[in-house]
Every structure is written in C-alpha cells, then in structure tokens.
Scaffold this active site. Structure first.
Site, PDB file in Angstrom:
ATOM      1  N   LYS A  73       0.799  -1.231   0.000  1.00 22.09           N
ATOM      2  CA  LYS A  73       0.000   0.000   0.000  1.00 22.09           C
ATOM      3  C   LYS A  73       0.831   1.280   0.000  1.00 22.09           C
ATOM      4  O   LYS A  73       0.360   2.317  -0.471  1.00 22.09           O
ATOM      5  CB  LYS A  73      -0.969  -0.005   1.180  1.00 22.09           C
ATOM      6  CG  LYS A  73      -2.034  -1.091   1.047  1.00 22.09           C
ATOM      7  CD  LYS A  73      -3.069  -1.015   2.142  1.00 22.09           C
ATOM      8  CE  LYS A  73      -4.094  -2.131   1.961  1.00 22.09           C
ATOM      9  NZ  LYS A  73      -5.209  -2.030   2.918  1.00 22.09           N
ATOM     10  N   GLY A 132      -2.231  -1.121  15.471  1.00 24.18           N
ATOM     11  CA  GLY A 132      -1.449  -1.185  14.245  1.00 24.18           C
ATOM     12  C   GLY A 132      -1.039   0.183  13.741  1.00 24.18           C
ATOM     13  O   GLY A 132      -1.650   1.203  14.108  1.00 24.18           O
ATOM     14  N   ALA A 133       0.003   0.207  12.900  1.00 26.85           N
ATOM     15  CA  ALA A 133       0.492   1.479  12.353  1.00 26.85           C
ATOM     16  C   ALA A 133       0.962   1.318  10.915  1.00 26.85           C
ATOM     17  O   ALA A 133       1.804   2.069  10.443  1.00 26.85           O
ATOM     18  CB  ALA A 133       1.627   2.024  13.230  1.00 26.85           C
ATOM     19  N   GLY A 134       0.399   0.331  10.201  1.00 28.03           N
ATOM     20  CA  GLY A 134       0.770   0.092   8.806  1.00 28.03           C
ATOM     21  C   GLY A 134      -0.123   0.834   7.837  1.00 28.03           C
ATOM     22  O   GLY A 134      -0.774   1.836   8.189  1.00 28.03           O
ATOM     23  N   GLY A 135      -0.197   0.342   6.594  1.00 23.30           N
ATOM     24  CA  GLY A 135      -0.959   1.016   5.542  1.00 23.30           C
ATOM     25  C   GLY A 135      -2.435   1.132   5.850  1.00 23.30           C
ATOM     26  O   GLY A 135      -3.047   2.186   5.653  1.00 23.30           O
ATOM     27  N   LYS A 160       6.830   4.048  15.929  1.00 18.24           N
ATOM     28  CA  LYS A 160       6.122   4.079  14.648  1.00 18.24           C
ATOM     29  C   LYS A 160       4.725   4.658  14.827  1.00 18.24           C
ATOM     30  O   LYS A 160       4.245   5.429  13.994  1.00 18.24           O
ATOM     31  CB  LYS A 160       6.044   2.677  14.060  1.00 18.24           C
ATOM     32  CG  LYS A 160       5.528   2.634  12.635  1.00 18.24           C
ATOM     33  CD  LYS A 160       5.619   1.235  12.047  1.00 18.24           C
ATOM     34  CE  LYS A 160       5.098   1.212  10.616  1.00 18.24           C
ATOM     35  NZ  LYS A 160       5.151  -0.150  10.034  1.00 18.24           N
ATOM     36  N   GLY A 245     -14.091  -7.829   8.999  1.00 20.51           N
ATOM     37  CA  GLY A 245     -13.299  -7.364   7.869  1.00 20.51           C
ATOM     38  C   GLY A 245     -14.052  -7.413   6.559  1.00 20.51           C
ATOM     39  O   GLY A 245     -13.728  -6.682   5.620  1.00 20.51           O
TER      40      GLY A 245
END
Length: 276
Positions: A73, A132-135, A160, A245
C-alpha cells in the site's frame, strides 16, 4: 458472457492474497450490472521484492485497475503517475486506476473503516483504540480523525505509532496519542476497538484479552475469516457489537468498483455475495 480481447482486467496484488474475497465480490458485481465479459477481476500473489518487476508489467499490459493489499500500500506509490489528494495525505494507496494521464492512486480503505462504524454510532468525540500502524492503519487514522474521534494508536513499536500521530497532528481538533502493546490493558476505557494488524489472519490469535472486552464495546477487525477471527468471536461472546473485515472489504470496494468502472456499484448484490 466470456472474456474477449476487449475485456478490461482488474487485479488484486498482495502477499498473502489467496484468502481475498475481492475477485468474488467484483466479478459478481460485474454480472449484476451487465459488465460481465467487459471487466474481469483476478488475483496474484506478489511478494514485496517482486513489485518493482510486476507493477511496470501490469502498466505495460494496460490493466484497468490494481487493488493493492499488504504489503504494497505504500511501496506502490513510487510507481504511480499521479496520486489523489486523500491518498497523498494518508500516504497509502489501495486502488490504482488507469486514466488518460497514466496510473493514478486512490485510497478507499478509510471509507471501509468509517462507513460501517457510522452505521452504528456518531464518531465525534468517541474514544477509539486503534491497533497497528501500517498502511491500513494510516487510512483508519485519517478517517477517524476526520470524523472527530479521540484516537490512541497502539503498536508493537511505539515510535512508529508516535510518528503516525505527528504526521496527522494538524488534521483534527484532538491530537491522537500513541501507546505500546504493553498498555493494551487500558482497552476497557475505550468505546471502540479497531484492529488493523494482521494478527488473526493466519493464526487463531488476538492482541486483546477476552477479559478486557465489554458488552458496550464496538469491535472492528479489519481481518476477515469465514469462521470469525479470535477477536470477533471473543467480542460476540461478550455480546459486544462487531464489525468484521468483510464489511471493510464491502465499503472500500463500493468506491473502488465505481473508480474502476465509472458506474454506480450494485451495493446490495455485493452485500449478498459476501453474506452480509
């Protein structure tokens, strides 16, 4: 209707990708809107190290739409000709569209988070724990802050999470906070829990202990599983409201379908095929 040499190809790339319901959802939608044979949606597992070879190949093939899931992403952005203003702020792209001026990146993930939540509650001033801290987390942070939520980002590497807080600091009245996973015992103090990590995708695990969950929680897990993730199952056992989801997939997919085809999405048909 069979595919022809004029059929426009859309594809989801990621690693893993075998579990994805995007091809099922989009191809069913094409059938319901008389686009079957004019569009086809497929999937391909693409490892991170392969992206530099695969993405230019997809561009040369004139692929109409490229859905990017983890881990692509953010890394996909360097291969784009343009990027939408919202995707630029989020700094993550999940939707790439072939347009006259080249390949343009969009982010519809934030709608996949905000839209199902807003069907249950007003997000303004709600205390939300984001894991979380991703896309996917970046899209969630954008959407939740845009709606006025009070947000804490929990991540294994707190630095992060703090970087994410600082990047989005100017967006909202209330500045987000960061925390490490060792502070997750504070979860009972939040009204909404949103998991954007991959925990629960491959193994029956959850970052949230069942004892931390309450009946008045809204629990959102971006991971989807036919059997239900451990987080969703634990929340349902406490009679909490849950968002799976699949609902994120649906609502980001509605906007994505319209970007790929230029037509209104058949929302009910997309819900039906996902059993929502």
């Amino acid at each position: 209707m069979l595919a022809t040499s004029k059929t426009k190809i859309c594809i989801i790339i990621g690693d893993p990708v075998r579990h994805s319901l995007s091809p099922l959802m989009h191809n069913h939608a094409y059938k319901q809107t008389n686009l079957e044979g004019k569009f086809i949606f497929i999937a391909a597992r693409v490892k991170n190290k392969q992206l530099s070879t695969v993405f230019p190949a997809l561009k040369h093939m004139q692929v109409q739409g490229i859905t990017c899931t983890a881990p692509h992403k953010q890394t996909v952005i360097k291969y784009l000709d343009q990027i939408d203003s919202t995707a630029s702020i989020i700094d993550a792209v999940n939707t790439v569209v072939k347009e006259k001026a080249g390949y343009k990146g969009y982010n519809t993930d934030w709608l996949g988070v905000v839209d199902p939540l807003e069907k249950l509650t007003d997000l303004k001033n709600k205390k939300i724990a984001l894991l979380g801290a991703g896309g996917a987390a970046r899209a969630a942070v954008y959407g939740l802050l845009k709606k006025g939520a009070r947000l804490t980002i929990f991540n294994r590497t707190q630095d992060k999470a703090q970087k994410l807080v600082e990047e989005f600091a100017a967006m909202a009245k209330y500045k987000a906070k960061s925390a490490g996973l060792d502070e997750l015992s504070t979860i009972p103090n939040y009204q909404i829990i949103v998991n954007t990590t991959s925990v629960g995708l491959k193994q029956d695990k959850s970052l949230i202990k069942p004892d931390w969950l309450k009946q008045n929680h809204i629990v959102f897990d971006a991971v989807y599983s036919e059997a239900g993730t451990r987080l969703i199952n634990d929340a349902q056992a406490k009679k909490a409201q849950v968002i799976t989801g699949k609902e994120m997939l649906l609502y980001q997919g509605i906007a994505q379908y319209e970007l790929y085809t230029g037509q209104k999405a058949p929302v009910q048909a997309m819900k039906n095929i996902l059993n929502l």
